[in-house]
Design an enzyme around this catalytic site. Sequence first.
Site, PDB file in Angstrom:
ATOM      1  N   ASP A 209     100.208  58.144   8.503  1.00  0.00           N
ATOM      2  CA  ASP A 209      99.035  58.989   8.328  1.00  0.00           C
ATOM      3  C   ASP A 209      97.905  58.157   7.724  1.00  0.00           C
ATOM      4  O   ASP A 209      98.106  57.027   7.302  1.00  0.00           O
ATOM      5  CB  ASP A 209      99.358  60.218   7.478  1.00  0.00           C
ATOM      6  CG  ASP A 209      99.882  59.868   6.095  1.00  0.00           C
ATOM      7  OD1 ASP A 209      99.618  58.757   5.625  1.00  0.00           O
ATOM      8  OD2 ASP A 209     100.554  60.725   5.496  1.00  0.00           O
TER       9      ASP A 209
ATOM     10  N   CYS B  65     128.790  70.365  13.821  1.00  0.00           N
ATOM     11  CA  CYS B  65     127.843  69.315  13.424  1.00  0.00           C
ATOM     12  C   CYS B  65     128.608  68.015  13.217  1.00  0.00           C
ATOM     13  O   CYS B  65     129.670  68.005  12.592  1.00  0.00           O
ATOM     14  CB  CYS B  65     127.102  69.715  12.147  1.00  0.00           C
ATOM     15  SG  CYS B  65     125.964  68.443  11.535  1.00  0.00           S
TER      16      CYS B  65
ATOM     17  N   ASP C   9     106.077  66.676  11.778  1.00  0.00           N
ATOM     18  CA  ASP C   9     106.640  65.977  10.615  1.00  0.00           C
ATOM     19  C   ASP C   9     106.640  66.941   9.448  1.00  0.00           C
ATOM     20  O   ASP C   9     105.799  67.844   9.371  1.00  0.00           O
ATOM     21  CB  ASP C   9     105.812  64.744  10.248  1.00  0.00           C
ATOM     22  CG  ASP C   9     104.588  65.124   9.419  1.00  0.00           C
ATOM     23  OD1 ASP C   9     104.648  65.002   8.184  1.00  0.00           O
ATOM     24  OD2 ASP C   9     103.575  65.575  10.008  1.00  0.00           O
TER      25      ASP C   9
END
Length: 361
Positions: free
Chosen positions: A92, A304, A266
Amino acid sequence: MSKFSFTIHSHYKKARSGVITTAHGEIRTPAFMPVGTRGAVKAMLTEAVVETGADILLGNTYHLMLQPSAERIAYLGGLHKFMNWDKPILTDSGGFQVMSLSKLCKITEEGVSFRSHINGNKYMLTPEYSTEIQYLLGSTITMALDECTPYPSTFEKAKTSMHLTTRWANRSRDAFVKREGYAQFGIIQGSVYKELREQSVKDLVKCDFEGYAIGGLAVGEGQELMFRVLDYVPDFLPQNKPRYLMGVGKPSDIIGAVSRGIDMFDCVIPTRSGRNGQAFTKYGTVNIRNSKYADDKEPLEHDCKCPACTNYTKAYLHHLVRIREILGPMLMTWHNLTYFQNLMSRIRTYIKLGKDFDFVH
């Protein structure tokens, strides 16, 4: 070296799935980017982040320019080598952190002057300097400097802020060093005002960025209003460029945004929640600190494949978190990041199959 490109393979209504090709590899979209603020995803080995299925992660210009400095990272071979991550990195611009963390922040036409929250040293972050820092870091995707419009804002304040972001975007674009496989994204602002968002897009499209981010959302406006903005902003944007919704990461927000045409996300939610003992599962969230898990012999999720689920029970995770053993946040974070990557994989599959994917609890 591959050119930077975005190929859309499937559509379902407004949702898209595809691949972004970069100098550091491919990004499957829709994509979720784990946040590695200071050059590390909190509580995770870089190798572990790879195992969760992430194609790209996010670094923070503000924090890295202060510690250890962009110049030092460049000397050490760039951010990829520094943190042993050979996939794409998006950084960023640093503007949001400057405006939110610095107590003595002043915004002018030139840029943002501020004092470090670490030692009080004075800095000036301009569009050119932000772009230079990201170049030194070796960022695959560089973000243009913007002013994140606070919420709520009046129309006039949002308009002034949006036009400043546009001028900064032009300067950021001029400062960007174009290289094969690398990209720069502009950031759309305009708060919750359709007229301003549309004007922001029109102005930034003239810069011909490789992609476009939507900023100024998830800042307190709530999901309903955020979705209202997302109902029209993606329609203004070029169809052949990636669309990145900044700072958004609740599973239900991701689902709603993808269905409105967003490609990239994000958020610190999976890592922060993991460190605080909260797990995301397809059955809903689990607060592993709760005493009801003290004798639970089951894993967080049976299907998972993360280490927390394949090797340990909820009772063991409960124990680790309650005694503040560092392994607890590590395993919980690993699970959450795996959950988010699995979520994105399921979304991509459902788009390809042309099926509704509103399956988040």
